[in-house]
Design an enzyme around this catalytic site. Sequence first.
Site, PDB file in Angstrom:
ATOM      1  N   LYS A   1     -24.355  22.311 -17.103  1.00 59.22           N
ATOM      2  CA  LYS A   1     -23.342  22.050 -18.174  1.00 59.22           C
ATOM      3  C   LYS A   1     -23.154  20.475 -18.273  1.00 59.22           C
ATOM      4  CE  LYS A   1     -19.139  20.696 -18.284  1.00 59.22           C
ATOM      5  NZ  LYS A   1     -19.283  20.075 -19.572  1.00 59.22           N
TER       6      LYS A   1
ATOM      7  N   CYS B   1     -20.986   3.828 -12.796  1.00 61.49           N
ATOM      8  CA  CYS B   1     -20.109   3.950 -11.585  1.00 61.49           C
ATOM      9  C   CYS B   1     -20.642   2.861 -10.623  1.00 61.49           C
ATOM     10  CB  CYS B   1     -20.567   5.437 -10.903  1.00 61.49           C
ATOM     11  SG  CYS B   1     -22.087   5.606 -10.478  1.00 61.49           S
TER      12      CYS B   1
ATOM     13  N   GLU C   1     -10.043   2.085 -11.559  1.00 63.86           N
ATOM     14  CA  GLU C   1     -11.259   2.159 -12.331  1.00 63.86           C
ATOM     15  C   GLU C   1     -10.920   1.976 -13.783  1.00 63.86           C
ATOM     16  OE1 GLU C   1     -13.511   5.972 -12.627  1.00 63.86           O
ATOM     17  OE2 GLU C   1     -15.339   4.525 -12.394  1.00 63.86           O
TER      18      GLU C   1
HETATM   19  P1  NAD Z   1     -14.976  13.678 -16.341  1.00 67.73           P
HETATM   20  O1  NAD Z   1     -14.471  13.867 -14.925  1.00 67.73           O
HETATM   21  O2  NAD Z   1     -13.928  13.548 -17.338  1.00 67.73           O
HETATM   22  O3  NAD Z   1     -16.131  14.711 -16.840  1.00 67.73           O
HETATM   23  C1  NAD Z   1     -17.055  14.996 -16.108  1.00 67.73           C
HETATM   24  C2  NAD Z   1     -17.484  16.529 -16.262  1.00 67.73           C
HETATM   25  O4  NAD Z   1     -16.237  17.394 -15.829  1.00 67.73           O
HETATM   26  C3  NAD Z   1     -17.761  16.823 -17.683  1.00 67.73           C
HETATM   27  O5  NAD Z   1     -18.831  17.794 -17.651  1.00 67.73           O
HETATM   28  C4  NAD Z   1     -16.509  17.281 -18.264  1.00 67.73           C
HETATM   29  O6  NAD Z   1     -16.761  18.341 -19.205  1.00 67.73           O
HETATM   30  C5  NAD Z   1     -15.817  18.249 -16.999  1.00 67.73           C
HETATM   31  N1  NAD Z   1     -14.396  18.093 -16.756  1.00 67.73           N
HETATM   32  C6  NAD Z   1     -13.511  16.841 -17.443  1.00 67.73           C
HETATM   33  N2  NAD Z   1     -12.396  17.122 -16.907  1.00 67.73           N
HETATM   34  C7  NAD Z   1     -12.356  18.671 -16.269  1.00 67.73           C
HETATM   35  C8  NAD Z   1     -11.375  19.247 -15.807  1.00 67.73           C
HETATM   36  N3  NAD Z   1     -10.015  19.198 -15.644  1.00 67.73           N
HETATM   37  N4  NAD Z   1     -11.549  20.487 -15.080  1.00 67.73           N
HETATM   38  C9  NAD Z   1     -13.109  20.766 -15.129  1.00 67.73           C
HETATM   39  N5  NAD Z   1     -14.094  20.083 -15.589  1.00 67.73           N
HETATM   40  C10 NAD Z   1     -13.762  19.078 -16.097  1.00 67.73           C
HETATM   41  O7  NAD Z   1     -15.932  12.273 -16.100  1.00 67.73           O
HETATM   42  P2  NAD Z   1     -16.681  11.549 -17.198  1.00 67.73           P
HETATM   43  O8  NAD Z   1     -15.414  10.586 -18.225  1.00 67.73           O
HETATM   44  O9  NAD Z   1     -17.411  12.419 -17.919  1.00 67.73           O
HETATM   45  O10 NAD Z   1     -17.268  10.404 -16.562  1.00 67.73           O
HETATM   46  C11 NAD Z   1     -16.918   9.084 -16.293  1.00 67.73           C
HETATM   47  C12 NAD Z   1     -16.501   9.187 -14.712  1.00 67.73           C
HETATM   48  O11 NAD Z   1     -17.687   9.612 -13.943  1.00 67.73           O
HETATM   49  C13 NAD Z   1     -16.248   7.859 -13.927  1.00 67.73           C
HETATM   50  O12 NAD Z   1     -14.966   7.768 -13.283  1.00 67.73           O
HETATM   51  C14 NAD Z   1     -17.576   7.376 -13.451  1.00 67.73           C
HETATM   52  O13 NAD Z   1     -17.248   6.295 -12.242  1.00 67.73           O
HETATM   53  C15 NAD Z   1     -17.926   8.699 -12.911  1.00 67.73           C
HETATM   54  N6  NAD Z   1     -19.267   8.532 -12.427  1.00 67.73           N
HETATM   55  C16 NAD Z   1     -19.629   8.810 -11.017  1.00 67.73           C
HETATM   56  C17 NAD Z   1     -20.899   8.317 -10.666  1.00 67.73           C
HETATM   57  C18 NAD Z   1     -21.183   8.462  -9.191  1.00 67.73           C
HETATM   58  O14 NAD Z   1     -22.415   8.382  -9.007  1.00 67.73           O
HETATM   59  N7  NAD Z   1     -20.359   8.479  -8.394  1.00 67.73           N
HETATM   60  C19 NAD Z   1     -22.068   8.339 -11.701  1.00 67.73           C
HETATM   61  C20 NAD Z   1     -21.496   8.386 -13.123  1.00 67.73           C
HETATM   62  C21 NAD Z   1     -20.508   8.480 -13.186  1.00 67.73           C
END
Ligand code: NAD
Length: 502
Positions: free
Chosen positions: A182, A291, A402
């Site tokens: 997804k 990240c 963040e």
């Molecule tokens: P997000 O948590 O908003 O979304 C990530 C995924 O989860 C998406 O596919 C989204 O559709 C789904 N999602 C969002 N809210 C949800 C919910 N309430 N319930 C279920 N699913 C949900 O993250 P984002 O904004 O897409 O990505 C940015 C974040 O990811 C930043 O915090 C960044 O630091 C983190 N990140 C971490 C790493 C790592 O390796 N630790 C790598 C890349 C990004």
Amino acid sequence: MALLPNPISQPLELQNYIDGFWEPSAGQMRDVVNPATLETVGRVPLSTPAEFDQAVQAAKTAFYEWRRTPPLARARCLLRLRDLMEQNFEELSRIQTVEHGKTIDESRGETRRGIEMVEVAAGIPSLMMGSNLEDIASGIDEFLIRQPLGVFGIIGPYNFPFMVPLWFAPFAVATGNTIVVKPSSEDPISQVKIVELAEEAGFPDGVWNIVHGGRDVVGAMLDHPDIQGVCFVGSTPVAKEVIYPRCGATGKRVIAQGGAKNFALVMPDADLPRTVAACMNSFFGNAGQRCLANANLVVVGEGLTPSEHAALYDEIASLFVQAARNITIGNGLDEAVQMGPLRDPGKKQGVAQRIADAVAEGAELLLDGRVYETPVGCQPDAFLGPTVLGRVTPDMAVAQEEVFGPVAALMSAASLDEAIAMIHANPFGNAASIFTSSGAWARKFRYDVECGNIGVNIGIAAPMAFFPFSGMKDSFFGDLHGQGEDVIRFFTESKVVVERWF
Ligand code: NAD
């Protein structure tokens, strides 16, 4: 301004890929918008739980034959996929720029990293080997074999739409599992492209499926009895409060990588020009939406008098601001551009508010990215220039939380111990860097710091495909990490056989 050709000539109507067929979804459609121009480049469905279940059933059926396919034959599919990725390298990269906004060089880097995952996973005949010992008792031998488990779900974030699902997908299928991916619904197009290439590479129907969507699909994945494990990369609240506990409650394996707040320590003996150059990429690359981006720069006065420390801080602040001011923002399809927009206008407004809050808390505004000329041929709404905040203290929200944008916070610590204590007082533990010429300081740093990915004179401590992508504290929930040996163990059960022949 010369733009590279846009690979998406008209908006794409995205579909799910289930059991070898592209299928329209009954779900509501959402626009995918290029943040540099605000043009719609695609429409993605928010699929239903029933559609997700259909993909799981297909993956479950495909698992029976796929796990019996010799690892070398599975590896050949990956090698063909690798060749196709190379052949489509530039198109894959330009799609990422158009769907996300990042510069073409950043997209090319992302494509390269994705290819490396596939290359490393193709070593599966060796990677998946177990172990054995003869005569654990007289005439009795013991074996450890690694077996795939079934269907895994993969959930991606928006900031690396292409690469992040590939931290898991090639390893999952190499080990004989089947998957449902997804992608982020904000920029899902490059994941569609990779599945098209997987289809061309000859993966059997049902092995590699894609179901677009949002929370409903994630909820269906977390509760589905036939999903053996979930790989999630995204924000900490979702990782910590949704993914990790629900996987625990439903007995699934889980890798849940969360957000970050990374520190870069600059010691008095650091090579300043090279340090500042490395920091530009680290703090402002991908418009700060990484990240592994450093966000807090701490000038450490170890061994200096207070006035020497103050002079070092001023020198670094001045070099940092000068370099940041020279970063060119614009459409990532222009090869001369060094920083693209944020993913969307809402994210830009959020970051701009963080800057205003930091100034209200007492930070000094050394460079204000909210003020810029709209790049030629772009819409201004999602752009923000590099921002530098001075005299930030550890208790300020901008130092703790963040921000996920092109905002650097400059801080001071009198000693290395004090600087490390600042890192430890922060809830996150994704990455940290030290810039120094001293092996002793570098060793102390890597030994003591509670972060998963450590850089020594490196601004972005990004692990290669054959090492785990680590993370600690509020940046990671789970046991085994993505990539490397860890992910092979994640995707396999260690079965032990004790054998005697009469
Ligand atoms: P997000 O948590 O908003 O979304 C990530 C995924 O989860 C998406 O596919 C989204 O559709 C789904 N999602 C969002 N809210 C949800 C919910 N309430 N319930 C279920 N699913 C949900 O993250 P984002 O904004 O897409 O990505 C940015 C974040 O990811 C930043 O915090 C960044 O630091 C983190 N990140 C971490 C790493 C790592 O390796 N630790 C790598 C890349 C990004």
